[in-house]
Scaffold this motif. Structure first.
Motif, mmCIF file in Angstrom:
data_model
loop_
_atom_site.group_PDB
_atom_site.id
_atom_site.type_symbol
_atom_site.label_atom_id
_atom_site.label_comp_id
_atom_site.label_asym_id
_atom_site.label_seq_id
_atom_site.Cartn_x
_atom_site.Cartn_y
_atom_site.Cartn_z
ATOM 1 N N MET A 174 -0.851 69.753 37.295
ATOM 2 C CA MET A 174 -1.468 69.983 35.989
ATOM 3 C C MET A 174 -0.457 70.535 34.983
ATOM 4 S SD MET A 174 -5.220 71.561 36.909
ATOM 5 C CE MET A 174 -6.539 70.519 37.534
ATOM 6 N N GLN A 175 0.378 71.451 35.462
ATOM 7 C CA GLN A 175 1.393 72.043 34.589
ATOM 8 C C GLN A 175 2.362 70.973 34.082
ATOM 9 O OE1 GLN A 175 4.587 74.545 36.303
ATOM 10 N NE2 GLN A 175 3.819 76.180 34.995
ATOM 11 N N ARG A 176 2.788 70.073 34.956
ATOM 12 C CA ARG A 176 3.731 69.039 34.576
ATOM 13 C C ARG A 176 3.114 68.052 33.574
ATOM 14 N NH1 ARG A 176 8.281 67.005 36.815
ATOM 15 N NH2 ARG A 176 8.753 69.247 36.937
ATOM 16 N N ILE A 177 1.869 67.670 33.794
ATOM 17 C CA ILE A 177 1.257 66.688 32.903
ATOM 18 C C ILE A 177 1.009 67.279 31.520
ATOM 19 C CG2 ILE A 177 -1.229 67.029 33.286
ATOM 20 C CD1 ILE A 177 -1.385 63.941 33.663
ATOM 21 N N LEU A 178 0.817 68.598 31.458
ATOM 22 C CA LEU A 178 0.688 69.264 30.150
ATOM 23 C C LEU A 178 2.023 69.277 29.418
ATOM 24 C CD1 LEU A 178 -1.619 72.302 31.031
ATOM 25 C CD2 LEU A 178 -2.164 70.466 29.423
ATOM 26 N N GLU A 179 3.125 69.408 30.174
ATOM 27 C CA GLU A 179 4.460 69.434 29.564
ATOM 28 C C GLU A 179 4.821 68.102 28.912
ATOM 29 O OE1 GLU A 179 6.435 72.655 32.732
ATOM 30 O OE2 GLU A 179 6.899 70.514 32.859
ATOM 31 N N ILE A 180 4.282 67.013 29.449
ATOM 32 C CA ILE A 180 4.603 65.679 28.896
ATOM 33 C C ILE A 180 3.335 65.003 28.372
ATOM 34 C CG2 ILE A 180 6.701 65.319 30.247
ATOM 35 C CD1 ILE A 180 5.087 63.817 32.321
ATOM 36 N N LYS A 181 2.431 65.806 27.864
ATOM 37 C CA LYS A 181 1.131 65.323 27.387
ATOM 38 C C LYS A 181 1.260 64.208 26.359
ATOM 39 C CE LYS A 181 -2.765 67.009 24.588
ATOM 40 N NZ LYS A 181 -3.367 68.212 23.957
ATOM 41 N N GLU A 182 2.030 64.430 25.295
ATOM 42 C CA GLU A 182 2.151 63.446 24.215
ATOM 43 C C GLU A 182 2.764 62.155 24.725
ATOM 44 O OE1 GLU A 182 0.761 63.919 21.393
ATOM 45 O OE2 GLU A 182 0.200 65.982 21.920
ATOM 46 N N GLU A 183 3.770 62.267 25.566
ATOM 47 C CA GLU A 183 4.447 61.080 26.097
ATOM 48 C C GLU A 183 3.525 60.287 27.033
ATOM 49 O OE1 GLU A 183 6.951 63.744 24.285
ATOM 50 O OE2 GLU A 183 5.874 64.221 26.139
ATOM 51 N N ILE A 184 2.683 61.016 27.794
ATOM 52 C CA ILE A 184 1.704 60.361 28.670
ATOM 53 C C ILE A 184 0.729 59.539 27.821
ATOM 54 C CG2 ILE A 184 -0.340 60.791 30.103
ATOM 55 C CD1 ILE A 184 1.986 61.159 31.824
ATOM 56 N N ASN A 185 0.184 60.161 26.763
ATOM 57 C CA ASN A 185 -0.782 59.478 25.905
ATOM 58 C C ASN A 185 -0.168 58.254 25.234
ATOM 59 O OD1 ASN A 185 -2.972 61.143 26.411
ATOM 60 N ND2 ASN A 185 -2.473 62.572 24.755
ATOM 61 N N SER A 186 1.068 58.408 24.730
ATOM 62 C CA SER A 186 1.736 57.289 24.046
ATOM 63 C C SER A 186 1.988 56.142 25.017
ATOM 64 C CB SER A 186 3.055 57.763 23.437
ATOM 65 O OG SER A 186 2.829 58.767 22.467
#
Length: 516
Positions: free
Chosen positions: A228-240
């Motif tokens: 969860m911590q990692r996916i929050l760190e790259i949140k914008e890039e994941i969504n894009s």
């Protein structure tokens, strides 16, 4: 041999063309022995030699804490790992040793496990020195230790913490659903090279350090936290990336992202506690009660008023699970005494009655220690006195018909007066004074980074009896992590190139690898 022991290289490496070419160019006149020579001659020889050295070391150990765990290899072989932990009285450090990594034949019943554990303890001559046995919370190994062997048992703190978090997460449908959604996203980026390249590109364009999504593991709660911590760190890039790849159906909603952030913040103290108690090189048993108290206080004082209602309920479920699973910690004499003897904590108990009972318990233990030393000292004095008398009567005529040792007239006045002013303090009163002085001594703050064992080393003459007690109690472990680390190494040993490695050689290689 170091290639095989330290790096887990297969014995057949001595037959590999590249390796032989390397050795020939470096040492033209050296003839490489066969792999059978290494495996059947040098390996057993080095194993027996180191085992004898370690057995001699353990003869001088007064108490030992063992951890035990079971692991199944990729070839479906089950191994029992047993590690020992003791305090080196010369260096004042906590030392660890792999006692055994042995193949388990038959079913894993409590009787079979107890038989193997007792065999290991007796072979190493530590059966009467075991302070505590730590394992996971499996009913079979728990029954083997507590019922069949009658040893003091403690369920791995990290394992209990994992069960508490998993229990709280399972109670919340929203949190469980969120975990499933994130795992799906992570799997997508791990499976698809195209998706990963896209995610990597977006991170580079944002000027960030490229980070891969992390997948959780069901047996470790903190892997969920890191995911969860990692996916929050790259949140914008994941969504894009998901949007660009026409995979928007996987995207998390605004509620999901907010819940993920809330849950990660709530789990942060748990991650800190797990890292703290899993540190093998530190005295972890003494921090069990203080760190649990701190964890509960951290959750209770955490301001979650702005969090989602789901997150607030999750926090309450976590609190309930922790208080239930660790409700009886302050009833453990092993951990209360261990905590008392740690100069960072002493009487840091929530319940005053527990603090007083622990103090009285320590006074009784110190009293017993003083009685024991007095008996040894008296016995030694009697022996020395008898020897002096025998030497005296053999070199000069006796002037006494009663057989008493004659005292020079010059010292008779001194002897008569000192008889009347010898200290009359009982062992109990001396114990009370020593314990009270210890309690009045400055408390060592955790921020000072002073090892409790080094603190006792510096004060062994100030608190001689408490010091002796500390050396036998502060080796209590809180987790079975040492065994888990052992099996991580065992997994590296039993790789695709070593599927034919016999269990006896596995045992010898693991022993040498862990204890060298």
């Amino acid at each position: 041999m170091d290639l095989f022991i330290l790096d887990f290289q297969p014995f057949r490496i001595v037959e590999d063309r590249g390796f032989r070419k390397l050795i020939q160019s470096a040492f033209p006149f050296y003839i490489i022995p066969t792999r059978k020579y290494f495996a059947n001659n040098l390996l057993p020889s080095r194993y027996e030699s180191l085992r004898e050295i370690k057995m001699v070391e353990l003869r001088n150990v007064e108490s030992i804490c063992i951890t035990a765990d079971i692991w199944t290899s990729s070839t479906n072989d089950s191994f029992l790992g047993v590690t020992g932990h003791y305090i080196d009285k010369d260096e004042y450090v906590l030392k660890s040793i792999l006692l055994e990594c042995v193949l388990l034949d038959g079913s894993h019943t409590s009787i079979n496990l107890a038989t193997e554990l007792l065999r290991v303890a007796e072979e190493w001559q530590v059966a009467n020195k075991i302070l505590l046995a730590v394992s996971d919370n499996g009913s079979n190994i728990k029954k083997a230790i507590e019922k069949d062997l009658g040893w003091k048992h403690f369920g791995c703190y990290a394992h209990s913490l994992n069960l508490a978090v998993q229990e709280a997460m399972s109670k919340s449908e929203e949190v469980t659903a969120l975990e499933g959604k994130i795992k799906t996203i992570v799997s997508y980026f791990k499976r698809s090279a195209k998706a990963w390249e896209k995610l990597k590109k977006y991170q580079e364009q944002a000027g960030k350090t490229v980070k891969r999504p992390l997948q959780s593991v069901s047996t470790r709660w903190n892997s969920i936290f890191y995911m969860m911590q990692r996916i929050l760190e790259i949140k914008e890039e994941i969504n894009s990336s998901l949007c660009n790849l026409n995979a928007s159906a996987m995207s998390l909603s605004q509620f999901d992202w907010e819940l993920c952030e809330n849950v990660t913040k709530i789990l942060k103290p748990f991650e800190e506690v797990t890292k703290e108690v899993s540190a093998q090189k530190y005295v972890s048993g003494s921090i069990v009660i203080p760190i649990t108290t701190g964890l509960i206080a951290s959750l209770e004082n955490m301001d979650t008023s702005s969090y989602l209602e789901t997150a607030q309920m999750f926090k309450q479920d976590l609190l309930g699970a922790i208080k239930t699973r660790f409700a009886n910690l302050d009833r453990s004499r092993t951990f209360t005494v261990c905590m008392f003897l740690d100069p960072r904590f002493k009487l840091y108990f929530d319940d005053p009655s527990v603090a007083e009972n622990t103090k009285q318990n320590v006074i009784q233990l110190v009293t017993a220690q003083i009685h024991k030393e007095d008996r040894v000292s008296q016995s030694s004095q009697n022996e020395n006195g008898l020897m002096e008398l025998q030497e005296s009567t053999s070199t000069q005529p006796s002037t006494s018909t009663s057989g008493e040792v004659q005292i020079s007239s010059v010292w008779q006045h001194y002897t008569q007066r000192m008889k009347n002013i010898q200290p009359k303090g009982t062992a109990s009163s001396r114990a009370i004074i020593e314990v009270q002085r210890y309690l009045e001594d400055k408390v060592v703050l955790p921020t000072e980074k002073i090892s409790p064992l080094q603190w006792w080393k510096q004060r062994k003459d100030v608190y001689p009896h408490l010091h002796a007690l500390a050396i036998t109690k502060l080796n209590a472990m809180a987790t079975s992590v040492p065994c888990e680390r052992l099996f991580s190494a065992c997994g590296l040993l039993l790789n695709d190139r070593r599927t034919r490695l016999g269990t006896r050689k596995v045992q010898q290689l693991m022993f040498l690898h862990q204890n060298t």
